[in-house]
Every structure is written in C-alpha cells, then in structure tokens.
Design a protein around this motif. Structure first.
Motif, PDB file in Angstrom:
ATOM      1  N   GLY A  17       0.736  -1.322   0.104  1.00  0.00           N
ATOM      2  CA  GLY A  17       0.134   0.078  -0.157  1.00  0.00           C
ATOM      3  C   GLY A  17       0.806   1.218  -0.093  1.00  0.00           C
ATOM      4  N   SER A  54      -6.308  -2.020   2.077  1.00  0.00           N
ATOM      5  CA  SER A  54      -6.583  -3.165   1.143  1.00  0.00           C
ATOM      6  C   SER A  54      -7.919  -3.713   1.057  1.00  0.00           C
ATOM      7  N   TYR A  59      -9.798  -0.002  -3.907  1.00  0.00           N
ATOM      8  CA  TYR A  59      -8.567  -0.209  -3.539  1.00  0.00           C
ATOM      9  C   TYR A  59      -7.668  -0.527  -5.171  1.00  0.00           C
ATOM     10  N   ALA A  61      -4.071  -2.328  -6.220  1.00  0.00           N
ATOM     11  CA  ALA A  61      -2.782  -2.700  -5.878  1.00  0.00           C
ATOM     12  C   ALA A  61      -1.785  -2.091  -6.477  1.00  0.00           C
TER      13      ALA A  61
END
Length: 105
Positions: A17, A54, A59, A61
């Motif tokens: 993150g 996450s 969200y 990646a």
C-alpha cells in the motif's frame, strides 16, 4: 502556462500500500526565439501521505497503479490551486525580478 505534475517516487508498506508519494509540479514560459529565447520556470516539490486500506472498495494494488491515479490522490490532499498559483508567481517574478544584480562600473 500549464503546470505539469509528476510523481518522482512512492514509498509503500509491506502490504504494497502506498504510504507516501513524492511529487513535483512545474511550469515554464519561453520568451523570445532562437538565441534570444529565455525560459522562465517555477516549481514546487512535496510529499503526500496516505493510509492504505486493502479491504476498501476501489483499492488499487501497487502494481496496477498509474501515475495519473496517484497525481489525483496528491491533488486531493494538497491545495493544488495555490501550488499552481505559486508556480505562476515564480515565473512572473523571473520575468520581472524585484532585485537586480551587478556593479555600476
């Protein structure tokens, strides 16, 4: 004058993150042409911090991030208008400086 925003690097946690984005905003204006051309420029550099989640919907990646997406996050977290106004002011000051240098002889 258009301001260009870029991301120079990202810092991420062990879960991939993004926790910090290092950004730069810059602009320039060229006066004159050929050998007489003078480029007046301005820029700003900073960082923006994030708390990634996450499990949140939307969200993205780390490997799927785009620079445009991260620039969007940065601009949401800073006063982008004030930064761009500051860059325009730097360029204006460069074109008509308030202080001159030199010697009278």
């Amino acid at each position: 004058m258009a301001v260009t925003w870029t991301i120079s690097t990202l810092e991420r946690n062990t879960d991939d993150g993004v926790v910090v984005a290092h950004w730069r905003a810059s602009g320039s204006e060229v006066l004159g042409a050929g050998d007489d051309a003078v480029t007046h420029s301005g820029s700003s550099y900073g960082t923006a911090s994030f708390t990634p989640d996450s499990s949140a919907s939307g969200y993205t990646a780390y490997g799927s991030l785009t620079e445009a997406q991260v620039i969007g996050w940065v601009k949401e977290g800073v006063d982008a208008d004030a930064i761009e106004e500051s860059i325009a002011s730097q360029i204006a000051d460069s074109k008509e400086p308030a202080i001159s240098v030199g010697i009278p002889w």
